[in-house]
Design a protein around this motif. Structure first.
Motif, PDB file in Angstrom:
ATOM      1  N   ILE A   1     -34.412   5.253  37.298  1.00 47.65           N
ATOM      2  CA  ILE A   1     -33.305   5.735  38.131  1.00 47.65           C
ATOM      3  C   ILE A   1     -32.629   4.567  38.839  1.00 47.65           C
ATOM      4  CG2 ILE A   1     -32.725   7.082  40.192  1.00 47.65           C
ATOM      5  CD1 ILE A   1     -35.033   8.988  39.366  1.00 47.65           C
ATOM      6  N   GLY A   2     -33.416   3.688  39.431  1.00 47.98           N
ATOM      7  CA  GLY A   2     -32.867   2.558  40.172  1.00 47.98           C
ATOM      8  C   GLY A   2     -32.039   1.627  39.311  1.00 47.98           C
ATOM      9  N   ILE A   3     -32.556   1.313  38.110  1.00 46.89           N
ATOM     10  CA  ILE A   3     -31.840   0.399  37.212  1.00 46.89           C
ATOM     11  C   ILE A   3     -30.554   1.048  36.705  1.00 46.89           C
ATOM     12  CG2 ILE A   3     -31.940  -0.861  35.027  1.00 46.89           C
ATOM     13  CD1 ILE A   3     -35.021  -1.002  35.451  1.00 46.89           C
ATOM     14  N   LEU A   4     -30.668   2.271  36.202  1.00 47.03           N
ATOM     15  CA  LEU A   4     -29.505   2.952  35.620  1.00 47.03           C
ATOM     16  C   LEU A   4     -28.393   3.151  36.635  1.00 47.03           C
ATOM     17  CD1 LEU A   4     -31.462   5.596  33.521  1.00 47.03           C
ATOM     18  CD2 LEU A   4     -29.899   3.895  32.551  1.00 47.03           C
TER      19      LEU A   4
ATOM     20  N   TYR B   1     -24.571   4.143  35.591  1.00 42.47           N
ATOM     21  CA  TYR B   1     -24.840   5.394  34.882  1.00 42.47           C
ATOM     22  C   TYR B   1     -25.024   6.541  35.880  1.00 42.47           C
ATOM     23  CZ  TYR B   1     -25.792   2.659  30.631  1.00 42.47           C
ATOM     24  OH  TYR B   1     -25.694   1.823  29.541  1.00 42.47           O
ATOM     25  N   LYS B   2     -24.627   7.734  35.468  1.00 42.11           N
ATOM     26  CA  LYS B   2     -24.888   8.936  36.251  1.00 42.11           C
ATOM     27  C   LYS B   2     -26.222   9.511  35.790  1.00 42.11           C
ATOM     28  CE  LYS B   2     -20.006   9.997  37.015  1.00 42.11           C
ATOM     29  NZ  LYS B   2     -18.910  10.984  36.814  1.00 42.11           N
ATOM     30  N   VAL B   3     -27.173   9.570  36.701  1.00 37.83           N
ATOM     31  CA  VAL B   3     -28.546   9.918  36.358  1.00 37.83           C
ATOM     32  C   VAL B   3     -28.877  11.338  36.798  1.00 37.83           C
ATOM     33  CG1 VAL B   3     -30.983   9.315  36.663  1.00 37.83           C
ATOM     34  CG2 VAL B   3     -29.248   7.497  36.578  1.00 37.83           C
ATOM     35  N   THR B   4     -29.467  12.102  35.877  1.00 34.39           N
ATOM     36  CA  THR B   4     -30.070  13.394  36.212  1.00 34.39           C
ATOM     37  C   THR B   4     -31.572  13.213  36.178  1.00 34.39           C
ATOM     38  OG1 THR B   4     -28.244  14.695  35.306  1.00 34.39           O
ATOM     39  CG2 THR B   4     -30.367  15.796  35.523  1.00 34.39           C
ATOM     40  N   ALA B   5     -32.228  13.479  37.291  1.00 31.81           N
ATOM     41  CA  ALA B   5     -33.677  13.301  37.420  1.00 31.81           C
ATOM     42  C   ALA B   5     -34.366  14.648  37.263  1.00 31.81           C
ATOM     43  CB  ALA B   5     -34.008  12.701  38.787  1.00 31.81           C
TER      44      ALA B   5
ATOM     45  N   MET C   1     -39.913  19.020  43.485  1.00 31.54           N
ATOM     46  CA  MET C   1     -38.585  19.212  44.058  1.00 31.54           C
ATOM     47  C   MET C   1     -38.533  18.856  45.547  1.00 31.54           C
ATOM     48  SD  MET C   1     -36.617  19.885  41.578  1.00 31.54           S
ATOM     49  CE  MET C   1     -35.104  20.491  42.332  1.00 31.54           C
ATOM     50  N   ASP C   2     -39.687  18.767  46.186  1.00 30.75           N
ATOM     51  CA  ASP C   2     -39.708  18.312  47.578  1.00 30.75           C
ATOM     52  C   ASP C   2     -39.346  16.836  47.698  1.00 30.75           C
ATOM     53  OD1 ASP C   2     -42.157  17.801  46.215  1.00 30.75           O
ATOM     54  OD2 ASP C   2     -43.149  17.362  48.117  1.00 30.75           O
ATOM     55  N   ARG C   3     -39.265  16.148  46.552  1.00 34.86           N
ATOM     56  CA  ARG C   3     -38.876  14.729  46.533  1.00 34.86           C
ATOM     57  C   ARG C   3     -37.410  14.534  46.158  1.00 34.86           C
ATOM     58  NH1 ARG C   3     -42.960  12.106  49.199  1.00 34.86           N
ATOM     59  NH2 ARG C   3     -44.952  13.009  48.566  1.00 34.86           N
ATOM     60  N   LYS C   4     -36.654  15.611  46.202  1.00 42.18           N
ATOM     61  CA  LYS C   4     -35.243  15.564  45.785  1.00 42.18           C
ATOM     62  C   LYS C   4     -34.459  14.522  46.575  1.00 42.18           C
ATOM     63  CE  LYS C   4     -31.199  18.591  45.274  1.00 42.18           C
ATOM     64  NZ  LYS C   4     -30.721  20.001  45.357  1.00 42.18           N
ATOM     65  N   ASP C   5     -34.617  14.499  47.887  1.00 37.31           N
ATOM     66  CA  ASP C   5     -33.858  13.552  48.711  1.00 37.31           C
ATOM     67  C   ASP C   5     -34.233  12.109  48.376  1.00 37.31           C
ATOM     68  OD1 ASP C   5     -32.563  15.632  49.929  1.00 37.31           O
ATOM     69  OD2 ASP C   5     -33.812  15.631  51.730  1.00 37.31           O
ATOM     70  N   LEU C   6     -35.520  11.865  48.130  1.00 35.01           N
ATOM     71  CA  LEU C   6     -35.956  10.517  47.762  1.00 35.01           C
ATOM     72  C   LEU C   6     -35.317  10.091  46.449  1.00 35.01           C
ATOM     73  CD1 LEU C   6     -37.739   7.983  47.977  1.00 35.01           C
ATOM     74  CD2 LEU C   6     -39.555   9.288  46.832  1.00 35.01           C
ATOM     75  N   LEU C   7     -35.337  10.953  45.463  1.00 36.53           N
ATOM     76  CA  LEU C   7     -34.774  10.618  44.154  1.00 36.53           C
ATOM     77  C   LEU C   7     -33.274  10.355  44.254  1.00 36.53           C
ATOM     78  CD1 LEU C   7     -36.746  13.157  41.931  1.00 36.53           C
ATOM     79  CD2 LEU C   7     -37.150  10.698  42.174  1.00 36.53           C
ATOM     80  N   LYS C   8     -32.584  11.120  45.101  1.00 40.28           N
ATOM     81  CA  LYS C   8     -31.150  10.871  45.297  1.00 40.28           C
ATOM     82  C   LYS C   8     -30.914   9.543  46.009  1.00 40.28           C
ATOM     83  CE  LYS C   8     -28.933  15.299  44.819  1.00 40.28           C
ATOM     84  NZ  LYS C   8     -27.820  16.149  45.296  1.00 40.28           N
ATOM     85  N   SER C   9     -31.797   9.194  46.927  1.00 43.73           N
ATOM     86  CA  SER C   9     -31.637   7.918  47.629  1.00 43.73           C
ATOM     87  C   SER C   9     -31.852   6.735  46.697  1.00 43.73           C
ATOM     88  CB  SER C   9     -32.615   7.835  48.808  1.00 43.73           C
ATOM     89  OG  SER C   9     -33.948   7.603  48.373  1.00 43.73           O
ATOM     90  N   LEU C  10     -32.606   6.947  45.611  1.00 41.91           N
ATOM     91  CA  LEU C  10     -32.838   5.889  44.630  1.00 41.91           C
ATOM     92  C   LEU C  10     -31.675   5.752  43.657  1.00 41.91           C
ATOM     93  CD1 LEU C  10     -36.600   6.566  43.783  1.00 41.91           C
ATOM     94  CD2 LEU C  10     -35.659   4.780  45.270  1.00 41.91           C
ATOM     95  N   GLY C  11     -30.790   6.777  43.615  1.00 39.44           N
ATOM     96  CA  GLY C  11     -29.612   6.679  42.765  1.00 39.44           C
ATOM     97  C   GLY C  11     -29.364   7.854  41.854  1.00 39.44           C
ATOM     98  N   ALA C  12     -30.246   8.866  41.866  1.00 40.74           N
ATOM     99  CA  ALA C  12     -30.007  10.043  41.027  1.00 40.74           C
ATOM    100  C   ALA C  12     -28.815  10.831  41.561  1.00 40.74           C
ATOM    101  CB  ALA C  12     -31.247  10.924  40.994  1.00 40.74           C
ATOM    102  N   GLU C  13     -27.903  11.188  40.670  1.00 42.30           N
ATOM    103  CA  GLU C  13     -26.763  12.009  41.076  1.00 42.30           C
ATOM    104  C   GLU C  13     -27.155  13.475  41.171  1.00 42.30           C
ATOM    105  OE1 GLU C  13     -23.002  13.002  38.574  1.00 42.30           O
ATOM    106  OE2 GLU C  13     -22.475  11.308  39.850  1.00 42.30           O
ATOM    107  N   THR C  14     -28.027  13.899  40.258  1.00 45.24           N
ATOM    108  CA  THR C  14     -28.473  15.286  40.202  1.00 45.24           C
ATOM    109  C   THR C  14     -29.988  15.317  40.016  1.00 45.24           C
ATOM    110  OG1 THR C  14     -26.389  15.879  39.117  1.00 45.24           O
ATOM    111  CG2 THR C  14     -28.169  17.502  39.015  1.00 45.24           C
ATOM    112  N   VAL C  15     -30.635  16.272  40.661  1.00 43.79           N
ATOM    113  CA  VAL C  15     -32.076  16.468  40.493  1.00 43.79           C
ATOM    114  C   VAL C  15     -32.301  17.893  40.011  1.00 43.79           C
ATOM    115  CG1 VAL C  15     -34.340  16.447  41.609  1.00 43.79           C
ATOM    116  CG2 VAL C  15     -32.585  14.809  42.328  1.00 43.79           C
TER     117      VAL C  15
END
Length: 331
Positions: free
Chosen positions: A168-171, A176-180, A185-199
C-alpha cells in the motif's frame, strides 16, 4: 569461549519445541566468509513457523530463526565488504537452516550480503525487511507489464499484514489508487493513513460461484494470501492486468480456469524474494531507500527486544499481527 545472545529453538522431545534466550557459542555458527554483528532483525510469518518447529522450514534443531538481519561487518574475506560496513541480509537460507537474525551474530556467504543503501538506516531496513522487498518485487512486476496508475485501482489482499502494508505504501507513493482487502475492518483508518483509497472486507474477493470470469474491477493485484482470494482476483482483473502473488495463508492450491489468461490476457507473476537475483535485489533496495520508500513507516512499526519476541511470535501465528515488528538486538 566467545558467545552471543540469541533466541534458540530446541526440540525437547519428538514434535515438542521450546524457545529460550541463550548465550550461544560463536563457534557454532556455520563456516561462511562474512561475520556480521546484527543490530536489527524483523519478524515474518516464516520466522514464526521456524520458531514453532515447522520441519518444512527448518529441518534440524537447536536453531536460531530470523530470515532478516541488518548490522555491521566484523570479519570478511572479501575486499568489497570491509569490517565496519553496514549491510543487510534477507532470505536465501538465513533463519531456515542457517543460523538467523534472532541472534546478535550471523555468518553468511558473501553472495547473500547487500550493502546498506545510504538513505536507509539499519532500523529502517528491517522495518522494510523481507516484507518490503517482496512488496517491491510485486510492484516491479506491475510496472514491467505496463500496469499504469491511470488505468484503474490496484487490489492489495492481506492488506494489514507486513507485505500488504508495504505494498500500500509503495503503490500510493507512486500514484496508484489502492483498494485494500482485509478481515480486520477495525484497521480501516490505519490502512487509509498508509495510502489506501478504499478499504473492503476480504469477503468481497472470495467468490465461490465458479463463474469463469467476473466483472472487471482491478488494474492489477498484489496478492499475499493465495487460495480462493487469488482465484477470485484473477477472475476480476481487467484486460491485460497483472496479478503478482506471494502468499499461501488461504491455501497452496489454486483452483482456477484459463479464461482470465486467454480472454483478458491477465498475467500471473510469482514473487520469490527469498532467492531473487542479486541484480534485482539491489535495484529494489535502492528504490526502497529513495523514491519507493513508503511514507508513514513508523505508523506500522513496533519495536521489541529478544526477550519480548516470544509474545510477538504467538500473535503472528494467531493472525493478530498488524504491520511490522522490528527486533532490536543492540546491547
Amino acid at each position: 569461549m566467545r558467545t552471543f545472545k540469541a533466541l534458540v529453538v530446541e526440540e525437547t522431545s519428538e514434535d515438542t519445541f521450546e524457545r529460550s534466550i541463550q548465550e550461544w557459542p560463536m563457534d557454532q555458527l556455520p563456516d561462511h566468509d562474512v561475520l556480521i554483528n546484527v543490530k536489527y532483525s524483523s519478524l515474518n510469518y516464516k520466522d514464526a513457523l521456524s520458531a514453532t518447529g515447522n520441519k518444512g522450514v527448518t529441518r534440524t534443531f537447536p536453531h536460531i530463526p530470523g530470515i532478516d538481519a541488518a548490522g555491521i561487518v566484523e570479519e570478511s574475506a572479501h575486499t568489497h565488504l570491509r569490517p565496519g560496513d553496514k549491510v543487510l541480509v534477507t532470505g536465501y537460507d538465513l533463519g531456515q537452516n542457517t543460523s538467523g537474525g534472532f541472534g546478535q551474530y550471523i555468518r553468511v556467504p558473501e553472495k547473500w550480503v547487500v550493502p546498506l543503501p545510504k538513505k536507509l538506516s539499519l532500523q529502517e531496513s528491517m522495518l522494510l525487511g523481507t516484507a518490503g522487498l517482496t512488496a517491491a518485487i510485486g510492484v516491479h512486476h506491475l510496472q514491467h507489464n505496463e500496469v499504469q496508475p491511470e488505468n484503474g485501482p490496484i487490489l492489495v489482499t492481506g492488506a494489514s499484514g507486513g507485505v500488504g502494508t508495504m505494498a500500500i505504501g509503495i503503490l500510493s507513493k507512486l500514484g496508484y489508487k489502492v483498494t485494500a482487502a482485509t478481515g480486520k475492518m477495525d484497521r480501516k483508518d490505519l490502512l487509509k493513513s498508509l495510502g489506501a483509497e478504499t478499504v473492503i472486507h476480504r469477503d468481497e474477493v472470495q467468490d465461490q460461484s465458479q463463474r469463469p470470469l467476473l466483472s472487471s474491477r482491478w488494474n492489477g493485484v498484489i496478492d499475499t494470501v493465495g487460495g480462493l482470494m487469488l482465484d477470485t482476483a484473477l477472475r476480476q482483473t481487467n484486460l491485460h492486468g497483472t496479478v503478482a502473488c506471494c502468499g499461501n495463508v488461504l491455501g497452496h492450491e489454486l483452483n482456477t480456469n484459463v479464461y482470465p489468461f486467454i480472454l483478458r490476457g491477465v498475467i500471473l507473476a510469482g514473487i520469490d524474494s527469498g532467492n531473487c537475483k542479486m541484480s534485482l535485489r539491489k535495484k529494489m533496495w535502492d528504490l526502497l531507500a529513495d523514491e519507493w520508500k513508503p511514507g508513514n513507516m513508523k505508523e506500522i512499526m513496533r519495536e521489541c527486544s529478544l526477550e519480548e519476541l516470544d509474545h510477538e511470535i504467538s500473535k503472528i501465528l494467531e493472525g493478530r499481527q498488524v504491520g511490522r515488528v522490528v527486533v532490536d538486538l543492540n546491547d
